[in-house]
Scaffold this motif. Sequence first.
Motif, mmCIF file in Angstrom:
data_model
loop_
_atom_site.group_PDB
_atom_site.id
_atom_site.type_symbol
_atom_site.label_atom_id
_atom_site.label_comp_id
_atom_site.label_asym_id
_atom_site.label_seq_id
_atom_site.Cartn_x
_atom_site.Cartn_y
_atom_site.Cartn_z
ATOM 1 N N PHE A 100 -3.824 -3.773 -0.180
ATOM 2 C CA PHE A 100 -3.680 -4.168 1.222
ATOM 3 C C PHE A 100 -4.204 -5.584 1.382
ATOM 4 O O PHE A 100 -5.396 -5.838 1.191
ATOM 5 C CB PHE A 100 -4.479 -3.201 2.098
ATOM 6 C CG PHE A 100 -4.194 -3.313 3.570
ATOM 7 C CD1 PHE A 100 -3.184 -2.567 4.155
ATOM 8 C CD2 PHE A 100 -4.940 -4.152 4.370
ATOM 9 C CE1 PHE A 100 -2.919 -2.656 5.512
ATOM 10 C CE2 PHE A 100 -4.687 -4.250 5.728
ATOM 11 C CZ PHE A 100 -3.680 -3.495 6.296
ATOM 12 N N TYR A 119 0.816 -1.209 0.000
ATOM 13 C CA TYR A 119 0.000 0.000 0.000
ATOM 14 C C TYR A 119 0.856 1.268 0.000
ATOM 15 O O TYR A 119 0.332 2.372 0.016
ATOM 16 C CB TYR A 119 -1.022 0.013 1.140
ATOM 17 C CG TYR A 119 -0.516 -0.004 2.558
ATOM 18 C CD1 TYR A 119 -0.172 1.177 3.209
ATOM 19 C CD2 TYR A 119 -0.433 -1.197 3.274
ATOM 20 C CE1 TYR A 119 0.263 1.170 4.512
ATOM 21 C CE2 TYR A 119 -0.014 -1.207 4.584
ATOM 22 C CZ TYR A 119 0.333 -0.028 5.203
ATOM 23 O OH TYR A 119 0.767 -0.031 6.506
ATOM 24 N N ARG A 120 2.180 1.134 -0.053
ATOM 25 C CA ARG A 120 3.037 2.262 -0.410
ATOM 26 C C ARG A 120 3.199 2.316 -1.931
ATOM 27 O O ARG A 120 3.112 3.373 -2.546
ATOM 28 C CB ARG A 120 4.428 2.109 0.215
ATOM 29 C CG ARG A 120 4.632 2.874 1.493
ATOM 30 C CD ARG A 120 4.134 2.150 2.689
ATOM 31 N NE ARG A 120 4.608 2.782 3.925
ATOM 32 C CZ ARG A 120 4.378 2.280 5.122
ATOM 33 N NH1 ARG A 120 3.700 1.158 5.256
ATOM 34 N NH2 ARG A 120 4.829 2.894 6.202
ATOM 35 N N HIS A 121 3.437 1.161 -2.529
ATOM 36 C CA HIS A 121 3.768 1.111 -3.941
ATOM 37 C C HIS A 121 2.552 1.118 -4.862
ATOM 38 O O HIS A 121 2.651 1.552 -6.013
ATOM 39 C CB HIS A 121 4.604 -0.134 -4.249
ATOM 40 C CG HIS A 121 5.943 -0.148 -3.573
ATOM 41 N ND1 HIS A 121 6.669 0.991 -3.328
ATOM 42 C CD2 HIS A 121 6.701 -1.181 -3.092
ATOM 43 C CE1 HIS A 121 7.814 0.674 -2.730
ATOM 44 N NE2 HIS A 121 7.855 -0.624 -2.577
ATOM 45 N N SER A 122 1.400 0.594 -4.379
ATOM 46 C CA SER A 122 0.269 0.497 -5.313
ATOM 47 C C SER A 122 -1.090 0.589 -4.636
ATOM 48 O O SER A 122 -2.099 0.358 -5.294
ATOM 49 C CB SER A 122 0.343 -0.819 -6.083
ATOM 50 O OG SER A 122 0.077 -1.905 -5.203
ATOM 51 N N ASN A 123 -1.139 0.880 -3.347
ATOM 52 C CA ASN A 123 -2.408 1.048 -2.645
ATOM 53 C C ASN A 123 -3.176 -0.252 -2.449
ATOM 54 O O ASN A 123 -4.387 -0.242 -2.271
ATOM 55 C CB ASN A 123 -3.299 2.072 -3.355
ATOM 56 C CG ASN A 123 -4.136 2.885 -2.377
ATOM 57 O OD1 ASN A 123 -3.979 2.752 -1.172
ATOM 58 N ND2 ASN A 123 -5.019 3.713 -2.889
ATOM 59 N N GLN A 173 -8.365 -2.235 -1.451
ATOM 60 C CA GLN A 173 -7.671 -1.072 -1.992
ATOM 61 C C GLN A 173 -8.176 0.150 -1.235
ATOM 62 O O GLN A 173 -9.322 0.559 -1.371
ATOM 63 C CB GLN A 173 -7.935 -0.938 -3.491
ATOM 64 C CG GLN A 173 -7.245 -2.016 -4.316
ATOM 65 C CD GLN A 173 -7.409 -1.798 -5.800
ATOM 66 O OE1 GLN A 173 -8.449 -2.094 -6.373
ATOM 67 N NE2 GLN A 173 -6.367 -1.286 -6.440
ATOM 68 N N PHE A 174 -7.310 0.726 -0.422
ATOM 69 C CA PHE A 174 -7.691 1.882 0.376
ATOM 70 C C PHE A 174 -8.003 3.089 -0.513
ATOM 71 O O PHE A 174 -7.284 3.342 -1.495
ATOM 72 C CB PHE A 174 -6.549 2.286 1.317
ATOM 73 C CG PHE A 174 -6.472 1.489 2.575
ATOM 74 C CD1 PHE A 174 -7.570 1.338 3.398
ATOM 75 C CD2 PHE A 174 -5.277 0.905 2.963
ATOM 76 C CE1 PHE A 174 -7.498 0.613 4.564
ATOM 77 C CE2 PHE A 174 -5.184 0.180 4.131
ATOM 78 C CZ PHE A 174 -6.299 0.038 4.933
ATOM 79 N N ARG A 190 -5.348 5.874 2.898
ATOM 80 C CA ARG A 190 -3.938 5.462 2.849
ATOM 81 C C ARG A 190 -3.047 6.552 3.450
ATOM 82 O O ARG A 190 -2.112 6.262 4.197
ATOM 83 C CB ARG A 190 -3.498 5.164 1.417
ATOM 84 C CG ARG A 190 -2.001 4.833 1.348
ATOM 85 C CD ARG A 190 -1.567 4.320 0.019
ATOM 86 N NE ARG A 190 -1.441 5.354 -0.979
ATOM 87 C CZ ARG A 190 -0.583 5.277 -2.020
ATOM 88 N NH1 ARG A 190 0.206 4.231 -2.140
ATOM 89 N NH2 ARG A 190 -0.544 6.237 -2.910
ATOM 90 N N ARG A 191 -3.361 7.773 3.120
ATOM 91 C CA ARG A 191 -2.566 8.879 3.651
ATOM 92 C C ARG A 191 -2.639 8.902 5.177
ATOM 93 O O ARG A 191 -1.640 9.131 5.866
ATOM 94 C CB ARG A 191 -3.083 10.202 3.083
ATOM 95 C CG ARG A 191 -2.133 11.353 3.228
ATOM 96 C CD ARG A 191 -2.678 12.590 2.528
ATOM 97 N NE ARG A 191 -1.641 13.588 2.369
ATOM 98 C CZ ARG A 191 -0.816 13.648 1.343
ATOM 99 N NH1 ARG A 191 -0.899 12.765 0.380
ATOM 100 N NH2 ARG A 191 0.111 14.580 1.277
ATOM 101 N N GLU A 220 -7.536 6.912 -1.322
ATOM 102 C CA GLU A 220 -6.271 7.619 -1.150
ATOM 103 C C GLU A 220 -6.195 8.362 0.182
ATOM 104 O O GLU A 220 -5.141 8.376 0.834
ATOM 105 C CB GLU A 220 -6.066 8.593 -2.310
ATOM 106 C CG GLU A 220 -4.702 9.259 -2.328
ATOM 107 C CD GLU A 220 -3.551 8.268 -2.416
ATOM 108 O OE1 GLU A 220 -2.454 8.580 -1.915
ATOM 109 O OE2 GLU A 220 -3.742 7.166 -2.978
ATOM 110 N N HIS A 221 -7.282 8.993 0.608
ATOM 111 C CA HIS A 221 -7.223 9.745 1.859
ATOM 112 C C HIS A 221 -7.041 8.819 3.057
ATOM 113 O O HIS A 221 -6.424 9.194 4.053
ATOM 114 C CB HIS A 221 -8.477 10.613 2.034
ATOM 115 C CG HIS A 221 -9.717 9.862 2.383
ATOM 116 N ND1 HIS A 221 -10.411 9.103 1.453
ATOM 117 C CD2 HIS A 221 -10.392 9.732 3.563
ATOM 118 C CE1 HIS A 221 -11.455 8.570 2.039
ATOM 119 N NE2 HIS A 221 -11.476 8.916 3.307
#
Length: 477
Positions: free
Chosen positions: A294, A288-292, A321-322, A327-328, A324-325
């Motif tokens: 999990f 989830y750093r490289h492609s989101n 798949q998280f 994941r941040r 984007e907000h």
Amino acid sequence: MSEQIGPAPEQRSTIRAGRLRRTAPIAGFAARAAGGRIVAGLRARGGDSEAIDRFHQRTAERYAELLGHSKGVLMKAGQIMSTYDVDPEGSVAGAYHQALQRLQADAPPMDYETARETLELDLGKPIGELFTEFSQVPMAAASIGQVHRARLADGRDVVVKIQYPGVAQAIHDDLANTELLATFLKLGTALTPRAMRTDQRATAAEISERIAEEVDYRNEARNIEMFAELYCDHPFIRVPDPIPERSGDHVLTMTYLDGVDWAKARTADQDLRNAWAHAISYFAFAAYRHSNLFNADPHPGNYRFGMDGTVGFVDFGCVKQFPEHIRRGVLGLIRAAGDGDPDTLFELLHEYGFVDADSDLTAAEAYEWWSLMAVGLLTEQPHHYTHEDSTGIIRSLYDSSDASIAFRKMNVPSDWAMLSRINMGMYSIFSAMDASVYSREILDVLDGVGEPYTELGRKHVEWARARSLPFGLDIRR
């Protein structure tokens, strides 16, 4: 081909469906267990000092057997519980933990004829036309289906997951049956020395969400394809390739990954165990750093441990798949906890709904609990994982510590429910391996704020940069 399995009578039929039929066995067991506990207590007061221990040992064995034959949601919930290191061996909870661990690899299988009929009905061809070799004895049997070794005409060795007939409908009924999961959870907590003060509805919802995704084999095939593409040519993470022309609604075929199972991995050389722990860490946190992506199931039965230090990951039924907000926020919270920054952590907890505006929780109190999630980052490196690491988060859910008090003042938004599950599962695995992990290096490398200083770290960075994959996000404020 291997000798056919001789199944128990109840395994020859499809999974029993219907709310009453699915609930009755666990409810009846709960009633008998409650009565047996009273009798054991009376015997103990009468001078039989081993009565209670004998009761829990027998009950644990029967509990695991019941869940194993139930398949579906009940067995999957038992598998999830078995991966958490709750109490030391010899304790009451330890008896249940040891019994439930059998569900990780030794679930009662369906007989070969049922498996063959299911496969041929789903794929529309005789098994002999689909595979040049097919082992009648499954290499693993789990809650949703079982896995057989096979070979394709082009010589590739593959594994074939075959879903139990009727399990999808049974799981649908189970997830709609609030009484079933409530009874399961009440029984599980009541049999431990201290009842966990948890929101059973929230716990049941998390279990339901995780399990519901695993019935869809076509979705899992897509997940495997995404992870196989992401980790293509990785130096120590291996992902199988799906075989679409040998897969369907109830059958999933993928290339075979060699390696030893969890039982053998636990007794391997210490350097190997450390390497495997690093590989699992990178797999869990790099995606989830490289492609989101999990992967939400840190189950040791899902790993194939290579004697070269690599790890193969073979189950992708539960992938999220998280947004984007989210994941941040995940990256920010982990960073703040690992950096010992309670103020930033507290700000993020408010922003993402963990703390209500009118809560009397303080930043220091919140950090007390979140530091348990970041335990591997806050000590001298490499961090040596112990039993206390793996039980710390779970104990905080029901004991009277400051961390427990803080936890009960926080909310757990639904998008975040998997995060603690990953940490609890991984810490249990690492402590069972007695592993030492450079957790801080992994965090800094993946967040793009530090350079690697171990061989495995350098290999991962070299691989990721060659593929132009991103490292983390600009999460500092």
